[in-house]
Design a protein around this motif. Sequence first.
Motif, short mmCIF file in Angstrom:
data_model
loop_
_atom_site.label_atom_id
_atom_site.label_comp_id
_atom_site.label_asym_id
_atom_site.label_seq_id
_atom_site.Cartn_x
_atom_site.Cartn_y
_atom_site.Cartn_z
N TYR A 113 0.83 -1.21 0.00
CA TYR A 113 0.00 0.00 0.00
C TYR A 113 0.86 1.26 0.00
N SER A 114 1.92 1.26 0.79
CA SER A 114 2.78 2.44 0.87
C SER A 114 3.54 2.65 -0.44
N ILE A 115 4.00 1.55 -1.07
CA ILE A 115 4.71 1.67 -2.35
C ILE A 115 3.79 2.27 -3.41
N HIS A 116 2.54 1.79 -3.43
CA HIS A 116 1.58 2.34 -4.38
C HIS A 116 1.35 3.83 -4.12
N GLY A 117 1.24 4.20 -2.85
CA GLY A 117 1.00 5.60 -2.52
C GLY A 117 2.18 6.50 -2.85
N LEU A 118 3.40 5.99 -2.64
CA LEU A 118 4.59 6.80 -2.92
C LEU A 118 4.87 6.94 -4.41
N THR A 119 4.63 5.89 -5.17
CA THR A 119 4.85 5.98 -6.61
C THR A 119 3.77 6.82 -7.28
N ALA A 120 2.56 6.78 -6.71
CA ALA A 120 1.45 7.63 -7.16
C ALA A 120 1.23 7.55 -8.67
N LYS A 121 1.38 6.35 -9.22
CA LYS A 121 1.13 6.18 -10.64
C LYS A 121 -0.38 6.10 -10.88
N PRO A 122 -0.91 6.97 -11.69
CA PRO A 122 -2.36 6.97 -11.91
C PRO A 122 -2.82 5.70 -12.63
N LEU A 123 -3.90 5.15 -12.17
CA LEU A 123 -4.49 3.96 -12.78
C LEU A 123 -5.82 4.34 -13.42
N PHE A 124 -6.18 3.64 -14.49
CA PHE A 124 -7.46 3.90 -15.15
C PHE A 124 -8.09 2.58 -15.55
N PHE A 228 2.15 15.85 3.19
CA PHE A 228 1.66 15.01 4.27
C PHE A 228 1.52 13.56 3.82
N ARG A 229 1.00 13.34 2.61
CA ARG A 229 0.80 11.97 2.12
C ARG A 229 2.14 11.24 1.96
N ILE A 230 3.20 11.96 1.56
CA ILE A 230 4.52 11.34 1.44
C ILE A 230 4.98 10.85 2.81
N CYS A 231 4.85 11.72 3.82
CA CYS A 231 5.24 11.34 5.19
C CYS A 231 4.40 10.17 5.69
N PHE A 232 3.11 10.21 5.39
CA PHE A 232 2.20 9.15 5.81
C PHE A 232 2.62 7.80 5.24
N PHE A 233 2.89 7.74 3.93
CA PHE A 233 3.22 6.47 3.30
C PHE A 233 4.60 5.96 3.72
N PHE A 235 5.82 6.41 6.74
CA PHE A 235 5.56 5.86 8.07
C PHE A 235 4.90 4.49 7.97
N ILE A 236 3.94 4.36 7.05
CA ILE A 236 3.26 3.09 6.84
C ILE A 236 4.25 2.03 6.36
N ALA A 237 5.19 2.42 5.49
CA ALA A 237 6.18 1.47 4.99
C ALA A 237 7.08 0.96 6.11
N VAL A 238 7.49 1.85 7.01
CA VAL A 238 8.33 1.45 8.15
C VAL A 238 7.56 0.48 9.06
N LEU A 239 6.30 0.80 9.33
CA LEU A 239 5.49 -0.07 10.16
C LEU A 239 5.30 -1.43 9.49
N GLY A 240 5.05 -1.42 8.19
CA GLY A 240 4.84 -2.67 7.46
C GLY A 240 6.08 -3.54 7.49
N LEU A 241 7.25 -2.93 7.31
CA LEU A 241 8.50 -3.69 7.34
C LEU A 241 8.73 -4.30 8.72
N GLU A 242 8.46 -3.52 9.76
CA GLU A 242 8.65 -4.03 11.13
C GLU A 242 7.71 -5.20 11.41
N LEU A 243 6.47 -5.07 11.00
CA LEU A 243 5.49 -6.13 11.25
C LEU A 243 5.81 -7.39 10.46
N ALA A 244 6.28 -7.22 9.23
CA ALA A 244 6.60 -8.38 8.39
C ALA A 244 7.82 -9.14 8.90
N LEU A 245 8.82 -8.41 9.44
CA LEU A 245 10.06 -9.03 9.87
C LEU A 245 10.07 -9.45 11.33
#
Length: 251
Positions: A113-124, A228-233, A235-245
């Motif tokens: 989710y964080s990777i998708h948010g940071l890359t912000a590639k538009p989907l259609f 704000f969204r960059i900081c948010f994603f 933070f989410i990436a760091v949390l996700g990495l911690e939870l996965a490992l």
Amino acid sequence: MSDYSTLNILLIIITFFIAGFVKGVAGMGLPTMAMGILSVVMSPLSAASLLIIPSFVTNFWQLFTGPNFVGLIKRFWIMMVGIIIGTLAGSWLLTSANTPYTGIVLGLALLFYSIHGLTAKPLFTPLRLERRLSPIMGLVTGLLNGATGVFTLPAVPYIQSLGLSKDDLIQALGLAFTVSTIALAAGLFKGGAFHLGNISLSALAVAPALFGMWTGTIIRKRISVKTFRICFFIFIAVLGLELALHPILTS
């Protein structure tokens, strides 16, 4: 969660204020942020049970902020059915004894989710494909919701790809989030994980979540949402990495 200490209650209040603040600024992210923070210090099952009432209240309000409720129900009903079926099918993992595995799944979901948010590639998504994709997206969203308590993937990027107006987008997300919350509550109840103590603490989280939303809405008008969204994603990436490992590093 068996220990309702003052420290736990304070953690819940702070967590849901932060999660509500994120939702107020970014328009989404309350369950993702709350699950990410709480799952570091408690099982994903306990964290998910606390989400039910504040998530329902905030998403129900979001659902009825737009004028096209009936039209969106007619358009997305089959996706909502998929979310319900997927959530009930996937909730067995969240309510099982193998909570380390749900932590890994949650961490990977947050990373994606964080990777998708940071890359912000538009989907259609072309209109001709919507009828085929909607039930699939609903089912996958439901499975992840049932297994992790996070119901943003792939529903959010999919709905965003349909080219809806701003008001319809916010209302459609509110619809998906509300249905996901109700289905998750049913799955937790079926698995015997939604007890009176969980309901009391979940209700306690409503006030800080709403206050956080109100504060976030004010701040949203004064800062760059993009920053704000960059900081948010991140933070989410760091949390996700911690939870996965975490289960691997502590095994």
